[in-house]
Design an enzyme around this catalytic site. Structure first.
Site, PDB file in Angstrom:
ATOM      1  N   HIS A  64     -15.974  -6.566  -1.299  1.00  0.00           N
ATOM      2  CA  HIS A  64     -16.195  -7.971  -1.628  1.00  0.00           C
ATOM      3  C   HIS A  64     -17.337  -8.598  -0.839  1.00  0.00           C
ATOM      4  O   HIS A  64     -17.637  -9.774  -1.040  1.00  0.00           O
ATOM      5  CB  HIS A  64     -14.908  -8.766  -1.370  1.00  0.00           C
ATOM      6  CG  HIS A  64     -13.683  -8.014  -1.768  1.00  0.00           C
ATOM      7  ND1 HIS A  64     -13.382  -7.726  -3.084  1.00  0.00           N
ATOM      8  CD2 HIS A  64     -12.703  -7.439  -1.024  1.00  0.00           C
ATOM      9  CE1 HIS A  64     -12.255  -7.024  -3.122  1.00  0.00           C
ATOM     10  NE2 HIS A  64     -11.834  -6.835  -1.893  1.00  0.00           N
ATOM     11  N   TYR A  67       0.795  -1.230   0.000  1.00  0.00           N
ATOM     12  CA  TYR A  67       0.000   0.000   0.000  1.00  0.00           C
ATOM     13  C   TYR A  67       0.827   1.279   0.000  1.00  0.00           C
ATOM     14  O   TYR A  67       0.267   2.368  -0.071  1.00  0.00           O
ATOM     15  CB  TYR A  67      -0.950   0.000   1.201  1.00  0.00           C
ATOM     16  CG  TYR A  67      -1.901  -1.164   1.192  1.00  0.00           C
ATOM     17  CD1 TYR A  67      -2.974  -1.203   0.308  1.00  0.00           C
ATOM     18  CD2 TYR A  67      -1.731  -2.244   2.053  1.00  0.00           C
ATOM     19  CE1 TYR A  67      -3.847  -2.273   0.282  1.00  0.00           C
ATOM     20  CE2 TYR A  67      -2.600  -3.326   2.039  1.00  0.00           C
ATOM     21  CZ  TYR A  67      -3.652  -3.332   1.150  1.00  0.00           C
ATOM     22  OH  TYR A  67      -4.516  -4.391   1.119  1.00  0.00           O
ATOM     23  N   HIS A  93      -9.097   1.236  -5.748  1.00  0.00           N
ATOM     24  CA  HIS A  93      -8.271   0.342  -4.925  1.00  0.00           C
ATOM     25  C   HIS A  93      -6.814   0.677  -5.188  1.00  0.00           C
ATOM     26  O   HIS A  93      -6.422   0.873  -6.344  1.00  0.00           O
ATOM     27  CB  HIS A  93      -8.535  -1.127  -5.254  1.00  0.00           C
ATOM     28  CG  HIS A  93      -9.945  -1.521  -5.003  1.00  0.00           C
ATOM     29  ND1 HIS A  93     -10.440  -1.731  -3.738  1.00  0.00           N
ATOM     30  CD2 HIS A  93     -10.978  -1.690  -5.855  1.00  0.00           C
ATOM     31  CE1 HIS A  93     -11.725  -2.026  -3.825  1.00  0.00           C
ATOM     32  NE2 HIS A  93     -12.076  -2.002  -5.092  1.00  0.00           N
ATOM     33  N   ILE A  94      -6.037   0.739  -4.146  1.00  0.00           N
ATOM     34  CA  ILE A  94      -4.618   1.072  -4.266  1.00  0.00           C
ATOM     35  C   ILE A  94      -3.871  -0.038  -4.999  1.00  0.00           C
ATOM     36  O   ILE A  94      -3.048   0.221  -5.869  1.00  0.00           O
ATOM     37  CB  ILE A  94      -4.018   1.339  -2.874  1.00  0.00           C
ATOM     38  CG1 ILE A  94      -4.660   2.599  -2.281  1.00  0.00           C
ATOM     39  CG2 ILE A  94      -2.499   1.477  -2.942  1.00  0.00           C
ATOM     40  CD1 ILE A  94      -4.355   2.831  -0.815  1.00  0.00           C
ATOM     41  N   THR A  95      -4.171  -1.273  -4.648  1.00  0.00           N
ATOM     42  CA  THR A  95      -3.518  -2.417  -5.286  1.00  0.00           C
ATOM     43  C   THR A  95      -4.378  -2.931  -6.439  1.00  0.00           C
ATOM     44  O   THR A  95      -5.565  -2.612  -6.539  1.00  0.00           O
ATOM     45  CB  THR A  95      -3.308  -3.575  -4.289  1.00  0.00           C
ATOM     46  OG1 THR A  95      -4.586  -4.060  -3.862  1.00  0.00           O
ATOM     47  CG2 THR A  95      -2.476  -3.140  -3.094  1.00  0.00           C
ATOM     48  N   ASP A 142     -26.306  -1.074  -2.114  1.00  0.00           N
ATOM     49  CA  ASP A 142     -27.681  -0.582  -2.120  1.00  0.00           C
ATOM     50  C   ASP A 142     -27.770   0.890  -1.735  1.00  0.00           C
ATOM     51  O   ASP A 142     -28.608   1.624  -2.266  1.00  0.00           O
ATOM     52  CB  ASP A 142     -28.557  -1.427  -1.198  1.00  0.00           C
ATOM     53  CG  ASP A 142     -28.860  -2.810  -1.768  1.00  0.00           C
ATOM     54  OD1 ASP A 142     -28.572  -3.052  -2.964  1.00  0.00           O
ATOM     55  OD2 ASP A 142     -29.382  -3.652  -1.008  1.00  0.00           O
ATOM     56  N   ARG A 152     -10.793 -11.521  -3.499  1.00  0.00           N
ATOM     57  CA  ARG A 152     -10.750 -10.078  -3.780  1.00  0.00           C
ATOM     58  C   ARG A 152     -11.127  -9.752  -5.229  1.00  0.00           C
ATOM     59  O   ARG A 152     -11.261  -8.588  -5.586  1.00  0.00           O
ATOM     60  CB  ARG A 152      -9.359  -9.517  -3.479  1.00  0.00           C
ATOM     61  CG  ARG A 152      -8.997  -9.578  -2.019  1.00  0.00           C
ATOM     62  CD  ARG A 152      -7.691  -8.859  -1.751  1.00  0.00           C
ATOM     63  NE  ARG A 152      -7.133  -9.207  -0.469  1.00  0.00           N
ATOM     64  CZ  ARG A 152      -7.463  -8.641   0.691  1.00  0.00           C
ATOM     65  NH1 ARG A 152      -8.367  -7.683   0.730  1.00  0.00           N
ATOM     66  NH2 ARG A 152      -6.887  -9.035   1.810  1.00  0.00           N
ATOM     67  N   ASN A 211     -13.225   3.862  -1.789  1.00  0.00           N
ATOM     68  CA  ASN A 211     -12.403   2.674  -1.601  1.00  0.00           C
ATOM     69  C   ASN A 211     -13.040   1.971  -0.413  1.00  0.00           C
ATOM     70  O   ASN A 211     -12.797   2.334   0.734  1.00  0.00           O
ATOM     71  CB  ASN A 211     -10.946   3.029  -1.316  1.00  0.00           C
ATOM     72  CG  ASN A 211     -10.073   1.796  -1.163  1.00  0.00           C
ATOM     73  OD1 ASN A 211     -10.571   0.692  -0.961  1.00  0.00           O
ATOM     74  ND2 ASN A 211      -8.771   1.984  -1.239  1.00  0.00           N
TER      75      ASN A 211
END
Length: 146
Positions: free
Chosen positions: A84, A24, A104-106, A91, A115, A78
């Site tokens: 997940h 990260y 998402h950072i990765t 909703d 994931r 994020n």
């Protein structure tokens, strides 16, 4: 052009800068938030980025509901691990009809199979993953021009 963007970060993202820096990086959440706020100011004096982080799903849902009442025009989210698992966050985003980008950072598709599934991606305007913290910059730029 959107005037108010809400940047939401989910569980464990408050640990950015110290949590698994090999994945990260070393940039803190506070640094990311401050950069987003400054980015909006530089873009247009009328624009603003509101920031929110919670480790609790219900608080994130409540904040999305509040965003609608505040006139937020775009959400950058994020959702962390809730990406997940959370039908509730999905909703809330759909219920408020605020357009959003999932960040998402990765690159989640290079990680564990669990994931790879997102409850948000199919409804997002865009998904940005794997660009490190620059993904936030790209998402905010897009949101401010939406």
């Amino acid at each position: 052009m959107v005037k108010k963007v809400l940047l939401i970060n989910g569980p464990n993202l408050n640990l950015l800068g110290t949590r698994e820096p090999e994945k990260y990086g070393t940039t803190s959440l506070s640094d990311i938030e401050q950069a987003a706020i400054e980015q909006a100011k530089l873009k247009n004096n009328d624009s603003e980025v509101l920031v929110f982080q919670s480790n609790t799903e219900g608080f994130i849902i409540d904040r999305i509901h509040e965003a609608k009442r505040q006139g937020v025009g775009f959400v950058v989210i994020n959702a962390g691990a809730y990406t997940h698992t959370s039908v509730g966050i999905r909703d809330a985003l759909l219920g408020t009809a605020i357009p959003f980008i999932e960040v998402h950072i990765t690159n989640v598709h290079q990680r564990e199979p669990f994931r790879h599934q997102s409850y948000l991606s199919d409804k997002a305007v865009a998904v940005i993953c794997g660009l490190g913290v620059y993904g936030y910059t790209a998402a905010i730029e897009y949101a401010l021009n939406y």
